[in-house]
Design a protein around this motif. Structure first.
Motif, short mmCIF file in Angstrom:
data_model
loop_
_atom_site.label_atom_id
_atom_site.label_comp_id
_atom_site.label_asym_id
_atom_site.label_seq_id
_atom_site.Cartn_x
_atom_site.Cartn_y
_atom_site.Cartn_z
N HIS A 3 -4.59 3.06 0.41
CA HIS A 3 -5.43 2.37 1.59
C HIS A 3 -4.76 1.23 1.93
CE1 HIS A 3 -8.75 0.66 3.96
NE2 HIS A 3 -9.37 1.75 3.73
N PRO A 4 -4.37 1.13 3.20
CA PRO A 4 -3.56 0.00 3.89
C PRO A 4 -4.30 -1.52 3.69
CG PRO A 4 -4.66 1.00 5.58
CD PRO A 4 -5.03 1.93 4.38
N ASN A 34 0.43 1.76 -0.43
CA ASN A 34 0.80 1.26 1.01
C ASN A 34 1.45 -0.32 0.72
OD1 ASN A 34 -1.91 2.66 1.34
ND2 ASN A 34 -1.00 2.51 3.30
N HIS A 35 1.90 -0.62 -0.58
CA HIS A 35 2.50 -1.90 -0.64
C HIS A 35 3.22 -2.02 -1.82
CE1 HIS A 35 -1.65 -2.67 0.64
NE2 HIS A 35 -1.13 -3.10 1.62
N PRO A 41 4.99 0.00 2.70
CA PRO A 41 4.46 1.32 2.22
C PRO A 41 5.69 2.10 1.70
CG PRO A 41 3.65 0.63 4.42
CD PRO A 41 4.83 -0.30 4.25
N LEU A 42 5.12 3.10 0.87
CA LEU A 42 5.99 4.25 0.43
C LEU A 42 6.35 5.16 1.84
CD1 LEU A 42 7.37 5.69 -2.05
CD2 LEU A 42 5.36 7.01 -1.92
N VAL A 94 -6.82 13.93 2.33
CA VAL A 94 -6.21 12.72 1.68
C VAL A 94 -5.29 11.99 2.80
CG1 VAL A 94 -6.07 13.51 -0.66
CG2 VAL A 94 -4.16 13.72 0.87
N PRO A 95 -5.58 10.77 2.74
CA PRO A 95 -4.53 9.91 3.76
C PRO A 95 -3.13 10.36 3.75
CG PRO A 95 -5.77 8.49 2.48
CD PRO A 95 -6.06 9.63 1.82
N ALA A 96 -2.44 10.33 4.71
CA ALA A 96 -0.93 10.79 4.93
C ALA A 96 -0.07 10.38 3.67
CB ALA A 96 -0.42 10.59 6.20
#
Length: 226
Positions: A3-4, A34-35, A41-42, A94-96
């Motif tokens: 999650h960003p 994301n961190h 982010p990866l 799922v998120p990208a």
């Protein structure tokens, strides 16, 4: 975790699960996709070079080496006995960044081996030889903007990914724990607190209890004798 926003409800869920397992005596490594690259982010795309290596391997091995930026993540998974994925379900999937993590780390030779490249001494499951047999438990904590009825009708992409596609790559007796909060967008504060408590309780017993030092000392002579 994917999650960003560091102050998101999803981030709170990840912290709750981690703290519950740590309180039970387990070593927990939390990775925020994301961190995790020096606060950035990866990279979530399987690029052309990685895809080409995916098919041809890294000679003399028929299997590809992971890219340097994901190697620490692969090493962590190879040493773990449980994995927990925390993410929001967006557009029934799922998120990208989480899908990219899977694409770039669940590689041939790591997450699985190909039977036709092996000597036949290892048994294939669903056409693949499991590579993450050290993983005995998998957990998923996710939120859905839609109701359970709509998710069931549309199809849950995350459940298909973790509950069917990837589960066979883990240990033979690997179990899957699923905690989902539906209708997240309209959930009251009380509902969110109840779900946090549900996650806390579930992950306080997610992994087997850590033996106490006294129990270890008592059991050691018997083990040595055997």
């Amino acid at each position: 975790h994917a999650h960003p926003l560091k102050d998101s409800f999803s981030s709170a869920l990840a912290s709750e699960a981690a703290h519950a397992m740590q309180a039970a005596g387990h070593n927990v490594k939390v990775v925020s996709l994301n961190h995790c690259q020096n606060g950035k982010p990866l990279r979530c795309d399987l690029n052309a070079e990685e895809r080409a290596r995916y098919m041809t391997g890294s000679p003399p091995s028929p299997y590809p080496d992971p890219s340097p930026d994901v190697l620490p993540l692969v090493d962590s998974m190879q040493q773990a006995d449980a994995l927990v994925f925390v993410y929001p379900t967006w557009w029934m999937s799922v998120p990208a960044i989480l899908k990219g993590f899977v694409d770039r780390t669940f590689l041939p030779g790591i997450a699985f081996k190909l039977p036709h490249l092996e000597d036949g001494s290892e048994k294939a499951v669903m056409g693949l030889i499991p590579g993450f047999q050290n993983i005995q438990k998998v957990g998923v904590i996710t939120t859905y903007g839609a109701s359970r009825t709509i998710v069931n009708l549309a199809g849950d992409g995350g459940n298909a990914l973790f509950g069917r596609a990837l589960l066979y790559l883990f240990g033979k007796e690997c179990t899957l724990l699923w905690n989902g909060l539906y209708s997240m967008d309209t959930a009251s504060e009380a509902t969110r607190k109840r779900f946090l408590a549900e996650v806390r309780e579930a992950y306080s017993t997610f992994c087997p209890p850590v033996p106490s030092p006294l129990a270890t000392k008592i059991k050691a002579p018997a083990s040595a004798a055997a």
